[in-house]
Design a protein around this motif. Structure first.
Motif, mmCIF file in Angstrom:
data_model
loop_
_atom_site.group_PDB
_atom_site.id
_atom_site.type_symbol
_atom_site.label_atom_id
_atom_site.label_comp_id
_atom_site.label_asym_id
_atom_site.label_seq_id
_atom_site.Cartn_x
_atom_site.Cartn_y
_atom_site.Cartn_z
ATOM 1 N N GLY A 62 -104.310 -42.313 5.672
ATOM 2 C CA GLY A 62 -103.516 -41.306 4.978
ATOM 3 C C GLY A 62 -104.456 -40.306 4.327
ATOM 4 N N ARG A 63 -104.462 -39.114 4.840
ATOM 5 C CA ARG A 63 -105.389 -38.105 4.323
ATOM 6 C C ARG A 63 -104.660 -37.001 3.560
ATOM 7 N NH1 ARG A 63 -110.492 -38.629 5.721
ATOM 8 N NH2 ARG A 63 -110.967 -40.157 7.300
ATOM 9 N N TYR A 64 -103.471 -37.299 3.095
ATOM 10 C CA TYR A 64 -102.702 -36.319 2.338
ATOM 11 C C TYR A 64 -102.267 -36.929 1.008
ATOM 12 C CZ TYR A 64 -98.841 -39.191 3.816
ATOM 13 O OH TYR A 64 -98.013 -40.262 4.018
ATOM 14 N N ARG A 65 -102.025 -36.099 0.043
ATOM 15 C CA ARG A 65 -101.509 -36.551 -1.253
ATOM 16 C C ARG A 65 -99.985 -36.662 -1.102
ATOM 17 N NH1 ARG A 65 -103.911 -36.088 -6.253
ATOM 18 N NH2 ARG A 65 -105.373 -34.554 -5.431
ATOM 19 N N PRO A 66 -99.431 -37.875 -1.193
ATOM 20 C CA PRO A 66 -97.989 -38.021 -1.020
ATOM 21 C C PRO A 66 -97.228 -37.332 -2.151
ATOM 22 C CG PRO A 66 -99.080 -40.160 -1.122
ATOM 23 C CD PRO A 66 -100.101 -39.130 -1.405
ATOM 24 N N PRO A 67 -96.013 -36.889 -1.853
ATOM 25 C CA PRO A 67 -95.194 -36.227 -2.862
ATOM 26 C C PRO A 67 -94.596 -37.235 -3.844
ATOM 27 C CG PRO A 67 -93.963 -36.425 -0.828
ATOM 28 C CD PRO A 67 -95.357 -36.939 -0.550
#
Length: 144
Positions: A62-67
């Motif tokens: 996971g390379r994104y900041r989750p909402p």
């Protein structure tokens, strides 16, 4: 009563699901209202500890900041994490979870054995001594 998703410590740490007394279907996350098996006569559900180990079914990073509602301070740098889908052998079901700290996609192979361990999701910003816990997966034989 608050539904628990996991319980125990050390070797006794387990994910908690529910099993239908009529059709023996197992559910995770747990189901406390009714059996989700469409062919079942709606048997009584009982809490059951799930297998501690399973095999990697799939994984990714996971390379994104989750909402929201995920807890993440936008002022802090974002650290990628590993997501692992694990097939529990006894239950014949796949459970998704994060890899334990330090476990990367380079450490994993489809079919390798992993175990569930306690993890920390985050800390209460108003009371840092209070932490929110979760579960993680780590390869068998690796210690934190």
């Amino acid at each position: 009563m608050v539904a628990r998703w996991f319980d125990g410590e050390g070797e006794g740490f387990r994910l908690l699901g529910t099993r239908c007394a009529e059709c023996a279907a197992v559910f995770f996350p747990r189901e406390d209202g009714f059996c989700r098996n469409p062919g079942c006569g709606r048997g009584e559900l009982a809490e059951v500890a799930l297998s501690r180990r399973g095999r990697v079914w799939s994984f990714t990073d996971g390379r994104y900041r989750p909402p929201s509602p995920y807890l993440s301070d936008p002022e802090l740098p974002w650290d990628p994490y590993t997501l692992i889908a694990v097939e529990l052998a006894e239950e014949r079901m796949v459970v998704l979870g994060q890899g334990a700290p330090g476990v990367t996609v380079a450490d994993l192979e489809v079919g390798m054995e992993v175990e569930v361990v306690p993890g920390v999701l985050g800390a209460d910003p108003e009371n840092p001594s209070t932490t929110w816990t979760t579960w993680n997966w780590r390869p068998v034989g690796v210690t934190a």
